[in-house]
Design an enzyme around this catalytic site. Sequence first.
Site, mmCIF file in Angstrom:
data_model
loop_
_atom_site.group_PDB
_atom_site.id
_atom_site.type_symbol
_atom_site.label_atom_id
_atom_site.label_comp_id
_atom_site.label_asym_id
_atom_site.label_seq_id
_atom_site.Cartn_x
_atom_site.Cartn_y
_atom_site.Cartn_z
ATOM 1 C CE1 TYR A 58 -3.310 -2.958 0.105
ATOM 2 C CE2 TYR A 58 -3.272 -2.153 2.195
ATOM 3 C CZ TYR A 58 -3.747 -3.311 1.371
ATOM 4 O OH TYR A 58 -4.229 -4.792 1.179
ATOM 5 C CG LEU A 203 -17.835 -0.312 4.471
ATOM 6 C CD1 LEU A 203 -17.424 1.177 5.011
ATOM 7 C CD2 LEU A 203 -19.215 -0.485 5.462
HETATM 8 P P1 NAP Z 1 -14.333 -0.137 2.190
HETATM 9 O O1 NAP Z 1 -13.569 -0.633 3.850
HETATM 10 O O2 NAP Z 1 -15.392 -1.437 2.037
HETATM 11 O O3 NAP Z 1 -14.964 0.844 1.439
HETATM 12 C C1 NAP Z 1 -13.584 2.075 2.123
HETATM 13 C C2 NAP Z 1 -14.179 3.548 2.045
HETATM 14 O O4 NAP Z 1 -15.179 3.421 2.105
HETATM 15 C C3 NAP Z 1 -13.004 4.251 2.516
HETATM 16 O O5 NAP Z 1 -12.295 4.866 1.586
HETATM 17 C C4 NAP Z 1 -14.053 5.542 2.051
HETATM 18 O O6 NAP Z 1 -14.683 6.164 0.792
HETATM 19 C C5 NAP Z 1 -15.874 4.477 2.311
HETATM 20 N N1 NAP Z 1 -15.983 4.886 3.810
HETATM 21 C C6 NAP Z 1 -15.258 4.488 5.029
HETATM 22 N N2 NAP Z 1 -16.317 4.237 6.629
HETATM 23 C C7 NAP Z 1 -17.642 5.254 5.923
HETATM 24 C C8 NAP Z 1 -18.724 5.691 7.135
HETATM 25 N N3 NAP Z 1 -18.178 5.071 7.860
HETATM 26 N N4 NAP Z 1 -19.224 6.444 6.144
HETATM 27 C C9 NAP Z 1 -18.980 6.637 5.239
HETATM 28 N N5 NAP Z 1 -17.965 6.824 3.982
HETATM 29 C C10 NAP Z 1 -17.234 5.258 4.334
HETATM 30 O O7 NAP Z 1 -13.042 -1.092 0.910
HETATM 31 P P2 NAP Z 1 -11.207 -1.492 1.736
HETATM 32 O O8 NAP Z 1 -11.116 -0.423 1.521
HETATM 33 O O9 NAP Z 1 -11.029 -2.059 -0.129
HETATM 34 O O10 NAP Z 1 -10.746 -2.716 2.022
HETATM 35 C C11 NAP Z 1 -10.972 -2.248 3.946
HETATM 36 C C12 NAP Z 1 -9.265 -2.545 3.675
HETATM 37 O O11 NAP Z 1 -9.774 -4.263 3.724
HETATM 38 C C13 NAP Z 1 -8.330 -1.839 2.989
HETATM 39 O O12 NAP Z 1 -8.114 -0.739 3.965
HETATM 40 C C14 NAP Z 1 -7.335 -3.028 3.258
HETATM 41 O O13 NAP Z 1 -6.840 -2.882 4.179
HETATM 42 C C15 NAP Z 1 -8.012 -4.825 2.931
HETATM 43 N N6 NAP Z 1 -8.144 -4.668 1.682
HETATM 44 C C16 NAP Z 1 -7.283 -5.842 1.375
HETATM 45 C C17 NAP Z 1 -7.403 -6.611 0.275
HETATM 46 C C18 NAP Z 1 -6.167 -8.172 -0.585
HETATM 47 O O14 NAP Z 1 -6.515 -8.261 -1.151
HETATM 48 N N7 NAP Z 1 -5.853 -8.601 0.919
HETATM 49 C C19 NAP Z 1 -8.289 -5.506 -0.574
HETATM 50 C C20 NAP Z 1 -8.643 -4.525 -0.584
HETATM 51 C C21 NAP Z 1 -8.443 -4.032 0.704
HETATM 52 P P3 NAP Z 1 -14.914 7.292 0.723
HETATM 53 O O15 NAP Z 1 -15.109 8.420 1.624
HETATM 54 O O16 NAP Z 1 -14.279 8.184 -0.535
HETATM 55 O O17 NAP Z 1 -16.049 6.899 -0.536
#
Ligand code: NAP
Length: 312
Positions: A58, A203
């Site tokens: 990252y 999310l």
């Molecule tokens: P997610 O958690 O589904 O979505 C995160 C996004 O949603 C944030 O950047 C924010 O973006 C919005 N958000 C978060 N909390 C919120 C709230 N309370 N209210 C409103 N909007 C909110 O997606 P993700 O970041 O892809 O997944 C989470 C974590 O999983 C990552 O940070 C990473 O550590 C890990 N991950 C791992 C892999 C892997 O291959 N192992 C792949 C992907 C992710 P906006 O405000 O811009 O909308």
Amino acid sequence: MDLVELGRSGTRVSSIGIGTWQAGDDTWGPDVNDRDCIDAIVRATELGMTLVDTAENYGRGHSEEVLGKAIRKVGRENVFVATKVSDHHMRPEDVAKACEASLRRLGIKSIDLYQVHWPDPYDQVPLRDTMKAMEWLERRGKVGHIGVSNFAIRDLEEARAALSRTDIVSDQVQYSLLHRNIEAEVAPYCAREKITILAYSPLARGALTGKYRPTQRPGDQVRTRDVFFRAANLRRIRPLIAAMERIGRTHDRTAAQVALAWLRSHPGVVPIPGAKRPAQAEGNAGGAGWRLTREERGRLDRISSGLRLDTF
Ligand code: NAP
């Protein structure tokens, strides 16, 4: 925040964690900055979300540096650090080097959960050699527990067979109301074998918060071409969002909190929502401390199973 056991390890972690891919760089949008990301992690840990997920990948290590700064603020003992070795570092000597580099960026002596980020289909490094290297790190105390990510059952079985004195505690995979592929095979296997599922993109990268519309889509690098944010898909998920908001109102919760509660209603599943700022971390902590009723969960299951989203 309630705690759940990580695999069969006896170690307990928060039932919701925080993801820090966002902290890597501006691929998640121009509104990302180090200070807010550090504050988000600090706030998360204050609220008991002490499982913090990052990866060497990252922002080419920047997310780990940001987490390192947060750790120095809150104290090492208040953070359960989960990071990942990349799929291009799978040779045993590279695993060891990558681990040292992560420890340096994080400013810590031991990683609580070290995960193989992806199985490696390109470089032809035997998985058993990579896993032996992971076990060697564990034996030397550089790593507390070994996990994997994006592993199917065949990968999990091969990885576990290579470990002689320990077992994999977790598989980090994509799981949300909009992405339920793991329910066919991986989830039942992990439930049976007591391997914790760390649910990433819980999310649906923000689509499940209800704040995006066909005319109001995120323009950042991660989400511009993301299927969840196609105008047609954002239209199709409206009935699900409406149901989530309706359920949320009866519990005084948001749609995002309902999305996290739905994941938590599956034993052995720990969502790790990403947060760009403290308010988002606070919101996500509200996914714990309450439960969906059986009827509400069934309603969400039904509506989400009936969705037909464009995937091409
Ligand atoms: P997610 O958690 O589904 O979505 C995160 C996004 O949603 C944030 O950047 C924010 O973006 C919005 N958000 C978060 N909390 C919120 C709230 N309370 N209210 C409103 N909007 C909110 O997606 P993700 O970041 O892809 O997944 C989470 C974590 O999983 C990552 O940070 C990473 O550590 C890990 N991950 C791992 C892999 C892997 O291959 N192992 C792949 C992907 C992710 P906006 O405000 O811009 O909308």
